[in-house]
Design a protein around this motif. Structure first.
Motif, mmCIF file in Angstrom:
data_model
loop_
_atom_site.group_PDB
_atom_site.id
_atom_site.type_symbol
_atom_site.label_atom_id
_atom_site.label_comp_id
_atom_site.label_asym_id
_atom_site.label_seq_id
_atom_site.Cartn_x
_atom_site.Cartn_y
_atom_site.Cartn_z
ATOM 1 N N GLN A 1 0.804 -1.226 0.000
ATOM 2 C CA GLN A 1 0.000 0.000 0.000
ATOM 3 C C GLN A 1 0.837 1.276 0.000
ATOM 4 O O GLN A 1 0.338 2.350 -0.331
ATOM 5 C CB GLN A 1 -0.953 -0.001 1.192
ATOM 6 N N ASP A 2 2.121 1.168 0.353
ATOM 7 C CA ASP A 2 2.982 2.348 0.304
ATOM 8 C C ASP A 2 3.480 2.639 -1.111
ATOM 9 O O ASP A 2 4.052 3.698 -1.366
ATOM 10 C CB ASP A 2 4.177 2.170 1.241
ATOM 11 N N ARG A 3 3.218 1.704 -2.052
ATOM 12 C CA ARG A 3 3.685 1.873 -3.435
ATOM 13 C C ARG A 3 2.567 1.896 -4.461
ATOM 14 O O ARG A 3 2.779 2.311 -5.603
ATOM 15 C CB ARG A 3 4.674 0.754 -3.788
ATOM 16 N N HIS B 1 -1.848 2.602 -4.709
ATOM 17 C CA HIS B 1 -3.054 3.036 -3.996
ATOM 18 C C HIS B 1 -4.272 2.339 -4.591
ATOM 19 O O HIS B 1 -4.499 2.385 -5.796
ATOM 20 C CB HIS B 1 -3.198 4.555 -4.124
#
Length: 231
Positions: free
Chosen positions: A40-42, A44
């Protein structure tokens, strides 16, 4: 690096430049959603209230950004709920990659719970679609889907991925984003012939499609209209 098929899907989406994807979770894509959560940090993910909304959202995102829209849905009714959005993208030449889950390979064709032949259903409204039966083919198939979606006249491509392929382990190596196919050069003699026909026309008018917007050709269209005094 060996990854599960679901992780390979997410890594390949990131590799191909997909920063935002749309969808709605379900049983046959739950592993993909686990992989999306871990990444989820890379990348969305935007969840909608219904798969059809996700398809239209991915379509709108592609129109607004110029990127390939991505939508994810589960098998059966989840996949068929994408049909209107896929058809919209097809008719309006919008680059879209739809990823659907399916029942395991061993159950395909046996009328399993929530099994629908989504590749057959969407054949008339996609540029191409794929049923990925081997994890070895997974990353390259998604890359090819992106290439097809944005090459030539853009449009939607569907990739259907059985549950066992999502769970299988395979080596993943990142690659560069897929490039568009080269645009063929215009035929000079055909251009001259068209120019002669336009010059001979008594009341020419211009009827042009959305490709002029996609390729930022508005200034050229206006220049032609003024030159030949055409509406």
């Amino acid at each position: 690096m060996k990854l599960k098929g679901a992780q390979i899907i997410v890594e390949t989406l990131i590799e191909q430049g997909a920063s935002t994807v749309f969808g709605y979770p379900g049983g046959q894509v739950i592993d993909i959603y686990d992989a999306l959560y871990l990444a989820q940090d890379r990348i969305h993910h935007i969840i909608t209230a219904h798969e059809q909304g996700a398809a239209h959202a991915a379509d709108g995102y592609a129109r607004a950004t110029g990127e390939v829209g991505v939508v994810i849905a589960t098998s059966g009714p989840g996949a068929t709920n994408l049909v209107t959005g896929i058809a919209t993208a097809y008719l309006d030449s919008v680059p879209l990659v739809a990823i659907t889950g399916n029942v395991p390979n061993s159950l395909i064709g046996r009328d399993s719970f929530q099994e629908v032949d989504i590749t057959g259903v969407t054949m008339p409204i996609t540029k191409h679609n794929f049923l990925v039966k081997r994890v070895e083919d997974l990353a390259d198939t998604i890359r090819e889907a992106f290439r097809i979606a944005k090459s030539g006249r853009p449009g939607p491509v569907l990739v259907d991925i059985p549950k066992d392929v999502q769970n299988a382990l395979y080596e993943y190596t990142a690659q560069a984003p897929a490039a568009k196919n080269p645009v063929p050069a215009a035929n000079e003699s055909e251009i001259e012939k068209a120019a002669e026909m336009i010059l001979a026309a008594e009341k020419p008018y211009i009827y042009i499609g959305g490709g002029a917007i996609t390729d930022n050709a508005g200034a050229e269209v206006l220049a032609l209209a003024e030159k030949i005094d055409a509406p």
